[in-house]
Design a protein around this motif. Structure first.
Motif, PDB file in Angstrom:
ATOM      1  N   LEU A 101     -36.013   3.927  28.293  1.00  0.00           N
ATOM      2  CA  LEU A 101     -37.105   3.443  27.436  1.00  0.00           C
ATOM      3  C   LEU A 101     -36.960   4.184  26.111  1.00  0.00           C
ATOM      4  N   HIS A 381     -50.190  -0.950  45.383  1.00  0.00           N
ATOM      5  CA  HIS A 381     -49.886  -0.261  44.129  1.00  0.00           C
ATOM      6  C   HIS A 381     -49.667   1.250  44.241  1.00  0.00           C
ATOM      7  N   ASP A 468     -45.142  -6.031  21.583  1.00  0.00           N
ATOM      8  CA  ASP A 468     -46.224  -5.575  22.455  1.00  0.00           C
ATOM      9  C   ASP A 468     -47.499  -5.314  21.651  1.00  0.00           C
ATOM     10  N   GLU A 491     -54.340  -0.183  27.941  1.00  0.00           N
ATOM     11  CA  GLU A 491     -53.003  -0.754  28.157  1.00  0.00           C
ATOM     12  C   GLU A 491     -52.165   0.295  28.881  1.00  0.00           C
ATOM     13  N   ILE A 506     -52.938   3.530  26.889  1.00  0.00           N
ATOM     14  CA  ILE A 506     -53.017   3.400  25.432  1.00  0.00           C
ATOM     15  C   ILE A 506     -54.353   2.715  25.176  1.00  0.00           C
ATOM     16  N   SER A 592     -51.792  -4.948  30.715  1.00  0.00           N
ATOM     17  CA  SER A 592     -50.483  -4.333  30.889  1.00  0.00           C
ATOM     18  C   SER A 592     -49.384  -5.342  30.586  1.00  0.00           C
ATOM     19  N   GLN A 593     -48.348  -4.821  29.932  1.00  0.00           N
ATOM     20  CA  GLN A 593     -47.152  -5.649  29.782  1.00  0.00           C
ATOM     21  C   GLN A 593     -46.237  -5.332  30.957  1.00  0.00           C
ATOM     22  N   VAL A 594     -45.826  -6.341  31.676  1.00  0.00           N
ATOM     23  CA  VAL A 594     -44.791  -6.132  32.687  1.00  0.00           C
ATOM     24  C   VAL A 594     -43.704  -7.163  32.390  1.00  0.00           C
TER      25      VAL A 594
HETATM   26  N1  COA Z   1     -39.198  -4.746  14.539  1.00  0.00           N
HETATM   27  C1  COA Z   1     -38.293  -5.361  15.307  1.00  0.00           C
HETATM   28  N2  COA Z   1     -38.206  -5.171  16.638  1.00  0.00           N
HETATM   29  C2  COA Z   1     -39.080  -4.342  17.209  1.00  0.00           C
HETATM   30  C3  COA Z   1     -40.076  -3.678  16.479  1.00  0.00           C
HETATM   31  C4  COA Z   1     -40.108  -3.906  15.070  1.00  0.00           C
HETATM   32  N3  COA Z   1     -40.993  -3.308  14.280  1.00  0.00           N
HETATM   33  N4  COA Z   1     -40.807  -2.917  17.303  1.00  0.00           N
HETATM   34  C5  COA Z   1     -40.303  -3.083  18.529  1.00  0.00           C
HETATM   35  N5  COA Z   1     -39.259  -3.933  18.469  1.00  0.00           N
HETATM   36  C6  COA Z   1     -38.400  -4.333  19.582  1.00  0.00           C
HETATM   37  C7  COA Z   1     -38.066  -3.110  20.395  1.00  0.00           C
HETATM   38  O1  COA Z   1     -36.934  -2.468  19.874  1.00  0.00           O
HETATM   39  C8  COA Z   1     -37.810  -3.685  21.758  1.00  0.00           C
HETATM   40  O2  COA Z   1     -36.496  -4.191  21.803  1.00  0.00           O
HETATM   41  P1  COA Z   1     -35.624  -4.149  23.153  1.00  0.00           P
HETATM   42  O3  COA Z   1     -36.386  -4.958  24.153  1.00  0.00           O
HETATM   43  O4  COA Z   1     -34.366  -4.768  22.748  1.00  0.00           O
HETATM   44  O5  COA Z   1     -35.552  -2.716  23.529  1.00  0.00           O
HETATM   45  C9  COA Z   1     -38.746  -4.869  21.816  1.00  0.00           C
HETATM   46  O6  COA Z   1     -39.070  -5.186  20.462  1.00  0.00           O
HETATM   47  C10 COA Z   1     -40.002  -4.608  22.585  1.00  0.00           C
HETATM   48  O7  COA Z   1     -40.706  -3.521  22.014  1.00  0.00           O
HETATM   49  P2  COA Z   1     -42.273  -3.453  22.029  1.00  0.00           P
HETATM   50  O8  COA Z   1     -42.839  -4.802  22.099  1.00  0.00           O
HETATM   51  O9  COA Z   1     -42.736  -2.589  20.930  1.00  0.00           O
HETATM   52  O10 COA Z   1     -42.676  -2.836  23.390  1.00  0.00           O
HETATM   53  P3  COA Z   1     -41.965  -1.900  24.403  1.00  0.00           P
HETATM   54  O11 COA Z   1     -40.894  -2.635  25.083  1.00  0.00           O
HETATM   55  O12 COA Z   1     -41.662  -0.613  23.749  1.00  0.00           O
HETATM   56  O13 COA Z   1     -43.152  -1.743  25.449  1.00  0.00           O
HETATM   57  C11 COA Z   1     -44.923  -0.610  26.511  1.00  0.00           C
HETATM   58  C12 COA Z   1     -44.315  -1.043  25.181  1.00  0.00           C
HETATM   59  C13 COA Z   1     -46.165   0.185  26.263  1.00  0.00           C
HETATM   60  C14 COA Z   1     -45.300  -1.857  27.293  1.00  0.00           C
HETATM   61  C15 COA Z   1     -43.842   0.200  27.275  1.00  0.00           C
HETATM   62  O14 COA Z   1     -43.555   1.348  26.554  1.00  0.00           O
HETATM   63  C16 COA Z   1     -44.291   0.656  28.628  1.00  0.00           C
HETATM   64  O15 COA Z   1     -44.785   1.746  28.778  1.00  0.00           O
HETATM   65  N6  COA Z   1     -44.114  -0.176  29.664  1.00  0.00           N
HETATM   66  C17 COA Z   1     -44.511   0.141  31.014  1.00  0.00           C
HETATM   67  C18 COA Z   1     -45.846  -0.466  31.298  1.00  0.00           C
HETATM   68  C19 COA Z   1     -46.285  -0.151  32.714  1.00  0.00           C
HETATM   69  O16 COA Z   1     -45.864   0.785  33.335  1.00  0.00           O
HETATM   70  N7  COA Z   1     -47.154  -0.986  33.262  1.00  0.00           N
HETATM   71  C20 COA Z   1     -47.582  -0.770  34.602  1.00  0.00           C
HETATM   72  C21 COA Z   1     -48.223  -1.968  35.124  1.00  0.00           C
HETATM   73  S1  COA Z   1     -48.557  -1.843  36.828  1.00  0.00           S
END
Ligand code: COA
Length: 663
Positions: A101, A381, A468, A491, A506, A592-594
């Motif tokens: 990540l 979970h 996200d 989130e 978050i 949540s994003q999954v």
């Molecule tokens: N310009 C262009 N691209 C961008 C950007 C920008 N300003 N900001 C982000 N991006 C890209 C990123 O590089 C990433 O690319 P990749 O998929 O090729 O790596 C993609 O867009 C997605 O990024 P973003 O949307 O910012 O989100 P993230 O993937 O970093 O996710 C969270 C954010 C909070 C969802 C993630 O960090 C997380 O913690 N996920 C786990 C959630 C979890 O555990 N849920 C539990 C549920 S039970």
């Protein structure tokens, strides 16, 4: 807020209670691999007395399958099982690719917790047992097949459908003789699995311990700032029928005696045997007991396992690698409603007359394959978060695509073992109570799936915005437009950069998000101003995300201080009982994003009675959302929020396009 500020000032005084608790927490951090993970598991999951179905266990919906016939369903199930076993082989050999990540490796421990594990109800707190750890790891899965005696049903309206189903049932019933033959074979012992013992230690990546390299006082103050920022449906009808539900659990050994996994062909044959043996039953749906309130289930559990046969059957389910639920078809609904119904099926099974009894909700992983092509899973979970689960799903889907059935020489395999339950009148009463409770819960939850097809994550990226954060701002806008106010929003963020890390929260509602949402329908603001406010809100959200995933969030730190206080002090510091603190943690929007490669979506229930659960999977060109709310709450409406969400996403796109054009 003045009172809260006073309390916080007092809490932070040098030499005061806050400092004492912080020191104690730091001592714990030095002594443990992760000061938080056990506490989190207890407080978020194992201490919770709410039913796991709907309240904590998420569902995952996979794209609809179009089975030509029952053979097709069985073949699909067999491939899926083989795919999970293929994934398991990577766990067993510790060759699972490490995830990253933001360029940082993630702790892979959760993958070692999801197979061969099960939650066990306790009188005050539950536990999770992981049978993969130990000398004799399991070599079997459990398969549960439901049969509903449709010929005895009566329904209100649209008689054709039911009559047709009745006929279908009678055709099946003529196979009773086959059932009795195979039942006799059921007692023959399965093959002994001689595979090497499973090692469960995660791959040797050194993760930092979760500690405080920053000023902890500042962090608690940050919580205060966020506190000040906090300003603040009816499901479609279901045909009720009179019927008798029944189900059967089977133990299916999925390894040959040489330790090799069964081939798809072999699994298919075994599933056919199971199907044919469980065509007709008047057995009680014991599994529905697991859907009840944890205290109630805890008592019923002790009662159930008093009987030796029941205890052995329960243990076989608990110990199995995972469960496969072969579901009966759902009531027929319109295409529009279909997705909602499948999401509900994955969350709770649709009620005692449908598939809710066709589960063992305590089981960590349960794959669900419906006769009507619906498929997905539900998972308990406590053992893991969503991302490892969907990573597993991606692997399985990929495996199923790659692997065409290879015909293998047919070595006769023993009949899968049918699990037996002795149902005493007391157990029967518990089952009836569980059925009633489940039916109330089913009618309580409104599930709406929004397949937003206008664009996906490529669009915000093309505007140099985090997808996200963009989606989170769309949710803020949708909520604001619906209620003319914002609400505490949660989130989930991954803490897996740390050893044994789970999640941090978050807070998506910020001063900046509020300014953006207020501006959107403000005629005095031009598009340039609105877009600038959106950009600022997204930037702040990204900053908070960065803090959260790097262990500098606020929620879990406050939880840690509270847990130390509970353990060390005679009374809880007043700040933890403060109204503002409680209000700020009443997350009306729980999100949540999954994300996954597979075009699937996860869904979960709201965190609070007057709130929403929103889970989303941003794909390149579309976004899958699942929105849930409780029907008993007059203020919430999942359909309405979904509509506002769709509008918000469209308006934000128009805004950015207009601003780009003007430049
Ligand atoms: N310009 C262009 N691209 C961008 C950007 C920008 N300003 N900001 C982000 N991006 C890209 C990123 O590089 C990433 O690319 P990749 O998929 O090729 O790596 C993609 O867009 C997605 O990024 P973003 O949307 O910012 O989100 P993230 O993937 O970093 O996710 C969270 C954010 C909070 C969802 C993630 O960090 C997380 O913690 N996920 C786990 C959630 C979890 O555990 N849920 C539990 C549920 S039970």
């Amino acid at each position: 807020m003045a009172h809260t500020r006073e309390l916080m000032k007092e809490f932070l005084l040098p030499g005061g209670v806050g400092e004492r608790l912080q020191k104690s927490l730091e001592r714990r951090a030095r002594k443990t691999e992760n000061w938080l993970s056990d506490w989190w598991m207890q407080s978020a999951y194992l201490d919770s007395r709410m039913p796991v179905a709907m309240y904590t266990s998420p569902g995952v919906v996979l794209p609809k399958m179009h089975f030509q016939d029952r053979q097709g369903q069985m073949r699909f199930a067999a491939k899926l099982i083989a795919g999970v076993l293929d994934f398991k082989s990577m766990i067993d050999s510790e060759t699972l690719p490490v995830e990253y990540l933001g360029g940082k490796p993630l702790c892979m421990d959760q993958y070692y917790q999801v197979l061969s594990s099960c939650r066990i109800p306790g009188p005050k707190r539950d536990t999770v047992v992981n049978h993969a750890i130990g000398k004799n790891p399991p070599t079997h899965i459990t398969v549960v097949h439901n049969f509903q005696m449709r010929e005895s049903w009566k329904r209100d309206g649209a008689g054709d459908l039911w009559r047709r189903w009745s006929t279908h049932t009678q055709t099946r019933n003529t196979r009773g003789d086959r059932e009795s033959q195979e039942t006799g074979a059921a007692a023959s012992p399965g093959p002994v699995h001689t595979a090497a013992g499973i090692r469960c230690s995660p791959p040797p990546i050194r993760h930092r311990a979760l500690v405080w390299p920053w000023d902890w006082r500042k962090q608690v103050e940050k919580k205060m700032e966020l506190l000040t920022e906090v300003t603040a449906g009816a499901g479609e009808g279901e045909a009720l029928v009179d019927g008798v539900g029944g189900l059967m659990f089977f133990v299916l050994d999925v390894y040959n005696s040489d330790g090799s996994p069964l081939t798809v062909d072999q699994i298919c044959v075994q599933l056919e045997k199971i199907w044919n043996t469980s065509l007709q039953t008047n057995k009680e749906p014991v599994g529905i007991l697991t859907s009840n309130h944890r205290n109630t289930w805890g008592k019923a559990y002790n009662n159930l396992i008093k009987d030796k046969t029941n205890k052995e059957s329960v243990r076989a389910i608990q110990k199995s690698i995972f469960t496969v639920c072969l579901d009966a078809p759902k009531p027929r609904v319109s295409d529009e409603m279909y997705h909602n119904k499948v999401a509900a099926q994955m969350l709770h099974g649709g009620g005692s007359r449908w598939n809710s009894g066709n589960r063992w909700f305590d089981k960590t992983l349960q794959f669900i394959i419906g006769e009507d092509g619906s498929c997905g899973l539900t998972y308990e979970h406590a053992a893991a978060e969503g991302p490892p689960i969907v990573f597993l799903v991606d692997h399985v889907v990929d495996y199923m695509r790659r692997n065409e059935m290879v015909r293998t020489p047919m070595i006769p395999l023993p009949m899968p073992l049918k699990l037996r339950f002795n149902i005493t009148p007391e157990i029967k009463k518990d089952i009836e109570k569980a059925k009633q409770n489940m039916n109330i819960m089913v009618h309580e939850l409104d599930v709406r799936v929004l397949n937003f097809s206008h664009y996906g994550r490529k669009f915000p990226r093309s505007h140099k915005m985090s997808p996200d954060a963009f989606i989170q701002m769309a949710l803020q806008l949708a909520y604001y437009r619906m209620y003319q106010t914002c609400c505490p929003t949660y989130e989930s963020a991954s803490l897996r950069m740390f050893k044994l890390g789970r999640t941090e929260a978050i807070r998506s509602t910020t001063t900046e998000s509020l300014q953006f949402t207020q501006s959107m329908d403000d005629p005095s603001k031009n598009n340039g101003e609105k877009a600038a406010l959106l950009e600022k809100a997204i930037k702040v959200h990204r900053e908070h995300t960065h803090m959260a995933i790097h262990g500098q969030g606020i929620e879990r730190h406050m939880l840690g201080l509270k847990m130390v206080a509970i353990e060390d002090l005679t009374s809880l510091p007043e700040i933890f009982m403060d109204t503002s603190y409680a209000v700020s943690s009443h997350f009306n929007l729980y999100t949540s994003q999954v994300g996954s490669k597979t075009d699937c979506h996860m869904c979960f229930g709201p965190m609070v009675p007057d709130g929403y659960g929103v889970c989303y999977n941003p794909m390149d060109d579309h976004i899958n959302f699942a929105v849930t709310a409780f029907n008993s709450c007059e203020e919430t409406n999942a359909t309405k929020l979904s509509m506002f969400l769709e509008d918000a996403l469209l308006d934000m796109k128009t805004l950015l396009e207009q601003v780009s054009k003007a430049q």
